[in-house]
Design a protein around this motif. Sequence first.
Motif, PDB file in Angstrom:
ATOM      1  N   ILE A 176      29.728 -62.396  39.606  1.00  0.00           N
ATOM      2  CA  ILE A 176      30.187 -63.154  38.142  1.00  0.00           C
ATOM      3  C   ILE A 176      30.824 -64.439  38.807  1.00  0.00           C
ATOM      4  CG2 ILE A 176      30.746 -61.361  36.621  1.00  0.00           C
ATOM      5  CD1 ILE A 176      33.704 -61.730  37.146  1.00  0.00           C
ATOM      6  N   THR A 182      25.824 -58.014  33.933  1.00  0.00           N
ATOM      7  CA  THR A 182      26.566 -59.181  34.306  1.00  0.00           C
ATOM      8  C   THR A 182      26.221 -60.467  33.240  1.00  0.00           C
ATOM      9  OG1 THR A 182      26.530 -58.713  36.533  1.00  0.00           O
ATOM     10  CG2 THR A 182      27.233 -60.874  36.312  1.00  0.00           C
ATOM     11  N   ASP A 217      32.870 -55.850  33.719  1.00  0.00           N
ATOM     12  CA  ASP A 217      31.470 -55.624  34.244  1.00  0.00           C
ATOM     13  C   ASP A 217      31.286 -54.844  35.180  1.00  0.00           C
ATOM     14  OD1 ASP A 217      28.665 -56.144  34.909  1.00  0.00           O
ATOM     15  OD2 ASP A 217      29.210 -57.672  36.424  1.00  0.00           O
TER      16      ASP A 217
END
Length: 821
Positions: free
Chosen positions: A643, A614, A715
Motif C-alpha cells: 500500500i 489492496t 488489508d
Amino acid sequence: MEHESDHISDVGSTFDFKGFVLKVFSYWQLILLSVAISLGVAYYNNVRKLPVYRLGNMISIKDDQNPFFTSNTSLTFNWGGTSDKVNTAMTILTSRSHNEEVVERLQYYIGYQKDGEYQRVNAYGQTPFKLIADTSANQAQGKTFTVEFKDPHTFTLSTTFQGGSVGVMNYGTKERGSVVVEEGEFSREYKLGQPINLPFFNGVLEPTNMEPVPGQPFYLQFKHFDGVVGRFKGISVNAQSRGASVLNLALTGDNKAEIVDYLNGSVRVLSENMLERKNLFATKTIRFIDSSLAVKSMELQNVEDELNLFRNQNAIVDISAESSQLNSKLLTLDVRKEDITRQLAYYETLEDYLQTRNDYSNVPAPSVAGINEGSIVSGVGRIITLAEERRKYQYSLQENSPVFADIDRQINAVKSILLENMTSSKELLRKELQDINRNIAVAETEIRKLPQEEQDLLKIQRKYSLSEKTYNLFLEKRSEAGLVKAANVSDVMVIDMAKDTGGGQIGPNTQLNYVMALMVGGVIPLTFVFLLVFLNTNVHNAQEVTRLSPIPILGMIGKSRMDTNLAVFNKPKSAIAEGFRGLRSSLQFMYKKQGVTGSKALLITSSVSGEGKTFCAMNLATVFALSEKKTVLVGADLRKPKIFDDFGINNDVGMTNYLIGQESLDSIIQNSMVPHLDVITAGPIPPNPSELLMNEQMETLMAELKERYDYIVMDTPPVGVVADALNLVKYADATLYLIRQDYTKRGMLDVINEKYAKGEVKNISFVLNHFVHRAKYGYGYGYGYGYGYGYSYGRYGTGYHEKGPTTGIKKWWREMKRNFE
C-alpha cells in the motif's frame, strides 16, 4: 449450522440455463460470422460442383420358347423358368466379369475431358473425335494427353514426362509394365484417322459429327481398368415388383451421354451372352456332330471304294431277289444295332462325365445318339445350364460363396436322378441288343447258303448301306441343331432404352448444402460457448456466486482502467468511485443492523493474490476519509506489503516494528495526501508473520487504533494461501471477501464456505471486484443482493460521472472489444 452445511453441499448442483442462453446470444457477432463463412463455403462448393445425373432403362427377362421346339425335337433349351433367369440376370448385371466386358467393349477406360468454368469436366460425347485404342499395345496409364486442333483435320498430341519412365498397361491382356521415355515436353502432329503408334500411346482418333474449334484443348487419359469397372459395378438393378420379370436399371454420373451408352451397352452385352448360353447346348452338339460327320464321311468313302473295286474285279454286278430280301432284313437289324450301340456308348460317356468330371459343358445332346427319353434329355440340359451358370459366377464371386453351394446342390440332385434313369435305360437296351444279335445270326446263316461271290457282294453292300444310313442320320441331326440355333432369340427384351430426355439431374443438392451450412455455422459457435461455460472454472457473475456459496454479496466494484490504485481520490466522479460509495453505504447499514457503535474495524481478504484486496482497501479507506471520518488503513499483509507506493510513503517502519516492540504507534502512523486518512504500512518482512499477528501487541494495537479512529481498514493476506487473515478476524466488525470476476476459481470458495459453516468467520460478505457488465455473463444491470449496492451506472457514466467516448469508431471499437474481453 447443520442447515447451512446442507445448503453449501447443494451449491452448484443447478445448471443456469438462462445464463447459458444469454451468454450464447452475447456472442451474436461470432455466430453471425460463423454462419456467414459457412454459407460462403456452401456457395463456393455449389457453384464449383459439377451436376450429377441419374438415368435408367427398362428391360424384361422373358421365357421365349424356340418356335421349332416340339416333343420330338432332339435338343432342349430354356430350362429354369422366368424367375430363375431374372435372378441370374440381376446378379450378372452387377458382377465384375460382366462390367469388365462392357468396359472393354465400350473402351470406357479412356477418359475425355475439357476445360469448364472452374475445372476440367467430363467431355464424353462432346468431342470432335473418338479415340479407338489399340488393345494389343501398351498405353500410358494415368497420364494426361492434350489434343489441340490446328485445323479441322490436324491436331497436336502433347504431354509432359517427368522422370525416365512411365507406367503402361495392355488393356487386352491386362498386363502392366513400364517404358523408357525422354524427360520433358512431348508434342507431335497427327491427322484424324491417322494411326498413332508410340511406346506409350497407340490408337487412332476418328472424327465425329462435331466440328473442331482450332485452339480449344481436349484431354485424354487411360484410366485404371479395375477402378473404372468398380465404379460401374455400382449400377442399380431392381425388379419392377416382387416376382416380376421387368427390371429397372439406373446409373449415376456426371455425363449423361456416358450413362446412356453404358446402360444400353450393358443390356446389349447381357442379351448377347444370354443368347450365347441359350445356344450353348446346340453349339456343343453341332461341334460334336461335325467331328462325327468327318469320321463317317471317310468311312463311307472307303466302303464305296471297296464296293467299286469288287464289282470291277468280279463278274457279278448285283444280287438276286433272295439276297436282296436278306440284305434288307439285315440292314434293318444293323441300323437298329448301331443305334443301340451308339446309345449305350453315349450312356457310358455321360456316366463317366457325371462321376469323374466337374465340367459338363462339352457333353452333346442325348438325341445325337438317338436318345429321345424326356427325363434323360431334360436332365442333361439342366446340368449343362447349371454348370455354365456356375462358371460365370466364378469370375465375380469367391469360391466359398453360398451361390456355388446352392448350384452344386442342384447339380447333384439332377445327377442322382439322371444316373438312376440311365441305369434302367441301359438295361433295356442291352436286352434289345441281345435279341437283335440273335436275329442277325439267323439271317447270316441263311446268307451262308448263297454262292461265295454273292456273299462277298452282300457283305460289302451291307457295310455300305449301314455307313450311308449313319451318315444321313448325322446330317439330319446337324441340320436340326442348326435350325434350332438359328431360330433362338435372346430372353432379354428392351422395353425402354436409356435416353437423354433433358432431365435426370439429381445433384448437387444446393438447398441441402445451405441448410447444412446454417447448421454447421450455428453448431460451431454453440460448441465454443458450451466449452467456454463448462471448461472455464472462473467466477463470471453474481448469480454464480449465489449458487456456489450462502455468503451474501454486499456490492460490486467495476473494472478500473486507471494507472493508479487511488481511483476514488483521482476521479471522485467516476463509476468506480460511486461503486465504493455504494459499498460504504452498505457497510454502514450493516453496522447499524448489527448494533456496532463507535470505531468500526473492517477486514478485507480473498482467496488468492491478485483479486484486488489492496485496491479495495485503499479506495474504501479513501471514501470513509472523504466523508470526514478519521480513517486508518492498516497494511496487515506482512508477507507482501503493497500500500505504500500509491500514497508516496515509505515502508521502512510499519506494523512489524510495532509488533516486535521496536517502535511506538505514533512512529508507525504516516499521513497521506487524502484528508482524514492515515496509513500504517506493513514494514520489513518478518520471518514469523503469523506469530506476530497472534501476540498481545496486536490486541494492544487494535485497542489504541479504535480509540483514535472512526474506521480501521485492514488489508490482509489471502486466506487460500496463508492463515494470517483468520488471526485478525476477531478484531473485525465486518469482513469483506473479494471475488474477482473472471479470475477467482469456483473451487476457491470452498475454503471460505467451510469456515463460514463452522462459524470461524462471521459478519462476512462478498464483494464482486473488477466487475465488467456483459450480456455474455448472463445478467443485466441493476443487480443487488442483501445489503449490496446495486451497480446500476453505465459504463461511461450517466451524467453523474466522468464521460467516456460516446460516438464514432472509438465507441464501436470499445463495444466490440468489451464483448470479447
